[in-house]
Design an enzyme around this catalytic site. Structure first.
Site, mmCIF file in Angstrom:
data_model
loop_
_atom_site.group_PDB
_atom_site.id
_atom_site.type_symbol
_atom_site.label_atom_id
_atom_site.label_comp_id
_atom_site.label_asym_id
_atom_site.label_seq_id
_atom_site.Cartn_x
_atom_site.Cartn_y
_atom_site.Cartn_z
ATOM 1 N N ILE A 78 0.884 -1.168 0.000
ATOM 2 C CA ILE A 78 0.000 0.000 0.000
ATOM 3 C C ILE A 78 0.920 1.214 0.000
ATOM 4 O O ILE A 78 1.823 1.317 0.827
ATOM 5 C CB ILE A 78 -0.998 0.028 1.175
ATOM 6 C CG1 ILE A 78 -1.911 1.256 1.053
ATOM 7 C CG2 ILE A 78 -0.294 -0.045 2.506
ATOM 8 C CD1 ILE A 78 -3.102 1.246 2.000
ATOM 9 N N GLU A 112 2.950 -7.003 6.627
ATOM 10 C CA GLU A 112 4.260 -6.756 7.202
ATOM 11 C C GLU A 112 4.551 -5.276 7.040
ATOM 12 O O GLU A 112 4.180 -4.666 6.041
ATOM 13 C CB GLU A 112 5.367 -7.540 6.486
ATOM 14 C CG GLU A 112 5.348 -9.020 6.755
ATOM 15 C CD GLU A 112 4.739 -9.799 5.607
ATOM 16 O OE1 GLU A 112 4.494 -9.208 4.531
ATOM 17 O OE2 GLU A 112 4.483 -10.994 5.782
ATOM 18 N N ASN A 117 8.999 2.203 10.102
ATOM 19 C CA ASN A 117 7.910 2.971 9.478
ATOM 20 C C ASN A 117 6.862 3.310 10.539
ATOM 21 O O ASN A 117 5.763 2.756 10.566
ATOM 22 C CB ASN A 117 7.301 2.184 8.316
ATOM 23 C CG ASN A 117 6.351 3.013 7.486
ATOM 24 O OD1 ASN A 117 5.914 4.094 7.886
ATOM 25 N ND2 ASN A 117 6.003 2.487 6.318
ATOM 26 N N TYR A 124 -1.870 1.481 11.448
ATOM 27 C CA TYR A 124 -2.368 0.109 11.580
ATOM 28 C C TYR A 124 -2.906 -0.142 12.989
ATOM 29 O O TYR A 124 -3.970 -0.747 13.163
ATOM 30 C CB TYR A 124 -1.278 -0.906 11.231
ATOM 31 C CG TYR A 124 -0.806 -0.825 9.794
ATOM 32 C CD1 TYR A 124 -1.697 -0.633 8.744
ATOM 33 C CD2 TYR A 124 0.541 -0.937 9.471
ATOM 34 C CE1 TYR A 124 -1.263 -0.554 7.427
ATOM 35 C CE2 TYR A 124 0.989 -0.859 8.167
ATOM 36 C CZ TYR A 124 0.073 -0.672 7.147
ATOM 37 O OH TYR A 124 0.513 -0.596 5.847
#
Length: 159
Positions: A78, A112, A117, A124
């Site tokens: 993404i 993953e 990051n 998330y």
């Protein structure tokens, strides 16, 4: 938020996808990776900003590639164009993908993410993904060496 549309990714989108990919990720997918994913039947979508008039083309803002399994989905890629980051578009794409997976009775989504990051990890977690593992030395770095990946899961349907 802008007037946007999420559309299935097609081969004609790949030059734009590769342009964004090359400016966004430490270890980039190749055009061949995307073609293989499309040919294999993976779910792949492009988020486009709708042009103000018919003479302009719709601008690619983000894209995603997902691997559907029997009862789960794996988010493989993404990416949001750098000029559209921090404006809620990744969340928008993820929520649509979660709705699509739920509508197909999938129980969970896996992904993953690089340990470094932090913006993605925060997103998330905000959306209910939980860490379920760690893959050591998973991502290659352009500077040499490798970076670990956090494996995350979101349960969509309670079993």
């Amino acid at each position: 938020m802008l007037n946007v549309r999420l559309l299935p990714m097609a081969v004609r989108d790949l030059d734009e996808v590769i342009e964004i990919e090359s400016h966004s990720n430490e270890s980039t997918w190749t055009k061949g990776n995307f073609i293989d994913s499309l040919n294999a039947g993976y779910w792949a979508y492009c988020l486009r900003r709708l042009a103000d008039d018919d003479e302009d083309s719709d601008e690619l803002m983000a894209y995603c590639v997902l691997l559907p399994g029997v009862n789960e989905l794996e988010l493989l890629n993404i990416t949001v164009d750098p000029s559209y980051r921090k404006k809620g578009y990744a969340e928008k794409v993820l929520r649509i993908m979660e709705d699509l997976a739920s509508s197909r009775s999938m129980e969970s989504i896996f992904l993953e993410v690089r340990v470094g990051n932090e913006p993605a990890i925060r997103l998330y977690k905000k959306l209910g993904y939980k860490q379920v593992g760690l893959r050591k030395d998973y991502y290659p770095l352009t500077s040499g060496g490798r970076e670990d990946a956090i494996v995350m899961k979101k349960t969509l349907i309670k079993s």
